[in-house]
Design a protein around this motif. Structure first.
Motif, mmCIF file in Angstrom:
data_model
loop_
_atom_site.group_PDB
_atom_site.id
_atom_site.type_symbol
_atom_site.label_atom_id
_atom_site.label_comp_id
_atom_site.label_asym_id
_atom_site.label_seq_id
_atom_site.Cartn_x
_atom_site.Cartn_y
_atom_site.Cartn_z
ATOM 1 N N ASP A 85 49.492 39.818 38.374
ATOM 2 C CA ASP A 85 49.415 40.190 39.929
ATOM 3 C C ASP A 85 48.730 41.255 40.209
ATOM 4 O O ASP A 85 47.972 41.688 41.211
ATOM 5 C CB ASP A 85 50.706 39.773 40.534
ATOM 6 C CG ASP A 85 51.790 40.762 39.652
ATOM 7 O OD1 ASP A 85 51.484 41.472 38.839
ATOM 8 O OD2 ASP A 85 52.840 40.847 40.409
ATOM 9 N N LYS A 86 48.953 42.369 39.548
ATOM 10 C CA LYS A 86 48.235 44.040 39.655
ATOM 11 C C LYS A 86 47.010 43.874 39.389
ATOM 12 O O LYS A 86 46.126 44.297 40.109
ATOM 13 C CB LYS A 86 49.163 44.649 38.589
ATOM 14 C CG LYS A 86 50.511 45.177 38.730
ATOM 15 C CD LYS A 86 50.858 45.895 40.396
ATOM 16 C CE LYS A 86 52.273 45.939 40.186
ATOM 17 N NZ LYS A 86 52.500 46.763 41.642
ATOM 18 N N ASP A 87 46.565 43.047 38.305
ATOM 19 C CA ASP A 87 45.091 42.942 38.338
ATOM 20 C C ASP A 87 44.320 42.316 39.544
ATOM 21 O O ASP A 87 43.148 42.578 39.822
ATOM 22 C CB ASP A 87 44.646 42.002 37.030
ATOM 23 C CG ASP A 87 45.340 42.721 35.592
ATOM 24 O OD1 ASP A 87 45.287 43.756 35.502
ATOM 25 O OD2 ASP A 87 45.533 42.029 34.826
ATOM 26 N N ALA A 88 45.054 41.095 39.827
ATOM 27 C CA ALA A 88 44.431 40.457 41.053
ATOM 28 C C ALA A 88 44.471 41.623 42.357
ATOM 29 O O ALA A 88 43.447 41.338 43.126
ATOM 30 C CB ALA A 88 45.158 39.124 41.574
ATOM 31 N N ASP A 89 45.340 42.180 42.415
ATOM 32 C CA ASP A 89 45.177 43.400 43.662
ATOM 33 C C ASP A 89 44.214 44.060 43.358
ATOM 34 O O ASP A 89 43.355 44.725 44.099
ATOM 35 C CB ASP A 89 46.560 43.749 43.711
ATOM 36 C CG ASP A 89 47.780 43.094 44.317
ATOM 37 O OD1 ASP A 89 47.536 42.158 44.800
ATOM 38 O OD2 ASP A 89 48.864 43.376 43.954
ATOM 39 N N ALA A 90 43.919 44.588 42.111
ATOM 40 C CA ALA A 90 43.021 45.502 41.857
ATOM 41 C C ALA A 90 41.495 45.091 41.963
ATOM 42 O O ALA A 90 40.629 45.671 42.645
ATOM 43 C CB ALA A 90 43.097 46.219 40.280
ATOM 44 N N LEU A 91 41.255 43.779 41.774
ATOM 45 C CA LEU A 91 40.268 42.932 42.003
ATOM 46 C C LEU A 91 39.732 42.891 43.497
ATOM 47 O O LEU A 91 38.582 43.487 43.966
ATOM 48 C CB LEU A 91 40.154 41.607 41.677
ATOM 49 C CG LEU A 91 39.505 41.201 40.128
ATOM 50 C CD1 LEU A 91 39.983 39.771 39.835
ATOM 51 C CD2 LEU A 91 38.272 41.534 39.947
ATOM 52 N N LEU A 92 40.925 42.741 44.278
ATOM 53 C CA LEU A 92 40.644 42.566 45.750
ATOM 54 C C LEU A 92 40.373 44.157 46.322
ATOM 55 O O LEU A 92 39.255 44.171 47.388
ATOM 56 C CB LEU A 92 42.009 42.069 46.442
ATOM 57 C CG LEU A 92 42.250 40.643 46.141
ATOM 58 C CD1 LEU A 92 43.406 40.131 46.614
ATOM 59 C CD2 LEU A 92 41.197 39.777 47.103
#
Length: 507
Positions: free
Chosen positions: A429-436
């Motif tokens: 979930d942290k990776d997804a937030d960083a992508l956004l």
């Protein structure tokens, strides 16, 4: 006995194993890497936006960011960062206080902070009053603190103690420009005294870096205060870049580890079985609209409603069912960039315009084919028209790193703007937030100039689901969801165009 790990790297034997080790070790001690072979030798031919935008360099950057590795651009920067991390505590934040006895270097330090993602701290009135009490009347107590050329050792010491105590300052950079060589040693004693007094007063967790512009380029011998070693740098920009890397690492380490998400309604086995059948029958190929719809449905992705029409009458009837306005686009895997082929029509508001659009798309498809097409051979997809922020979500297989997930602003200009970020699947979930948050256009999703904020949570979920496609269906080597329309907050998002290529899997 090791406090910092430095690594010169040319290639990865096993990138996934490297990432696992680095992620675990980085929670305890920093890893600084200089990666050789960064130049871009040319884009490979690719049919999708995502594959065209991805490169090995971006995969390396994604791996480092996900695993907390600190990337140095040069060998001297590697040792600059190492000195900061080895000799000083990690900063609690990105707000920097700058003390100087010469205005120019102070301004350069402030500019470098802005460029490196640090913030030149806004000093509280109480902090300014304390500074003023011990400095010359002509000194500036706005950050950067300019002690002016006539600064004394006592004034350096006073300013250092005040900023070390200031709660609005997370880290301190002290810049000393020698004015009179005869007083150089005394000035350094003043800096030492200030740091020691600040530590004694209880401010042990605030990093201090020194820039000693002595005229000896490369002067980086640590400043010994008697109780600690303070890293020194020849120029303000060197100190700032080292501190910025330390602050980024400190933020990564302070965050809780990301979680890998699962979704109950996913049918990964069905999607992979379908892709295996297609590869066995057709080899390396692009999925048809129907085939891709089945794959995306298996992973619960929010495809926009749509239906295929093969005549003007069917197109008009389907549009009437959906309600106007609608979109028409040619449904074929043979034409990958439909806008270039002029086979897309948007915002059609009447039956007449739908019929006209179908006829135009049929003519343009025949022109692209090089000969007339028989009646019923043209398939045109009709969808409702959605208004929102266009984004791109994609997946591409890197031969060394495996599946890469991409996110950026979408539409026809994605390869011109190149506002896209990448992470290696599977995503937390942290990776997804960083992508956004890793794209410059993220502000558009938060609401801009009266426009409503977009449903970022819905985009986040799509990223996590696409990541699972990369993990469970390795036959999909390219996937483009472009555009994914981000609707207003609370209303989700819709995938209005998609394409995917399958090939024999090596995983």
């Amino acid at each position: 006995g090791t406090s910092v790990i430095l690594l010169y790297l040319e290639s990865f034997g096993n990138p996934r194993r490297f990432a696992q080790l680095a992620r675990r070790i980085g929670r305890r001690k920093p890893i600084i890497v200089i990666k050789a072979g960064r130049t871009h030798a040319g884009s490979r031919a690719a049919g999708s936006h995502t594959a065209g935008l991805a490169s090995n360099e971006q995969a390396v950057s994604a791996l480092f960011q996900q695993s907390g590795v600190i990337r140095a651009d040069t060998i001297d920067e590697m040792f600059d960062v190492a000195a900061c991390l080895d000799l000083q505590p990690l900063p609690a934040g990105a707000h920097v206080g700058i003390i100087t006895n010469a205005g120019g270097p102070g301004i350069l330090a402030a500019d470098a902070c802005e460029a490196a993602g640090l913030t030149v701290a806004e000093l509280a009135d109480e902090t300014r009053a304390k500074l003023r009490a011990g400095l010359a009347a002509q000194a500036s107590v706005a950050n950067p603190i300019d002690l002016i050329a006539s600064a004394t050792p006592e004034q350096f010491s006073h300013a250092i103690q005040v900023l070390m105590a200031a709660p609005e300052v997370d880290a301190l950079i002290v810049v000393h420009t020698p004015i009179d060589a005869a007083h150089g040693a005394a000035m350094l004693d003043g800096i030492r005294t200030g740091i020691t007094a600040g530590r004694t007063a209880g401010h042990a967790n605030k990093p201090v870096l020194a820039c000693l512009m002595t005229g000896q380029a490369g002067q980086t011998v640590p400043l010994d205060t008697g109780s600690e070693l303070v890293p020194t740098y020849a120029f303000p920009e060197n100190a700032v870049r080292a501190l910025a890397k330390a602050a980024t690492y400190a933020h990564w380490r302070s965050e809780p580890a990301g979680l890998f998400w699962g979704f109950d309604e996913i049918h990964a086995g069905e999607a992979r079985a379908l892709c295996r059948e297609i590869v066995a029958a057709r080899g390396d190929t692009w999925l048809t609209t129907e085939e891709l719809g089945r794959v995306l449905s298996a992973f619960g992705l929010p495809m926009a409603a749509g239906a295929i029409a093969r005549s003007e009458d069917e197109a008009a009837a389907i549009a009437a069912i959906f309600g106007f306005p609608v979109v028409l686009k040619l449904a074929t895997p043979q034409i990958l960039h439909k806008t270039d082929a002029n086979v897309v029509r948007l915002n059609l508001t009447t039956e007449k315009t739908v019929r006209s659009a179908f006829a135009e798309i049929a003519r343009n498809a025949a022109a692209a084919n090089g000969k007339p097409l028989p009646a019923g051979a043209i398939g045109v997809l009709i969808q409702p028209m959605f208004n929102g922020v266009e984004t791109l979500i994609g997946l591409t297989e890197d031969p060394n790193f495996g599946p890469l997930v991409a996110f950026g602003l979408g539409g026809v200009s994605v390869e011109v703007l190149r506002d896209v970020s990448f992470r290696i699947a599977p995503l937390t979930d942290k990776d997804a937030d960083a992508l956004l948050r890793g794209v410059r256009g993220y502000q558009l999703l938060q609401g801009y100039r009266g426009r409503p904020a977009s449903d970022v949570e819905a985009l986040r979920e799509v990223l996590l689901r696409v990541s699972l496609i990369g993990q469970h269906v390795p036959e999909i080597v390219e996937l483009d969801l472009n555009p994914v329309i981000a609707l207003p907050d609370g209303h989700g998002c819709r995938i209005v165009d998609a394409r995917a290529r399958v090939s024999n899997s090596k995983r």
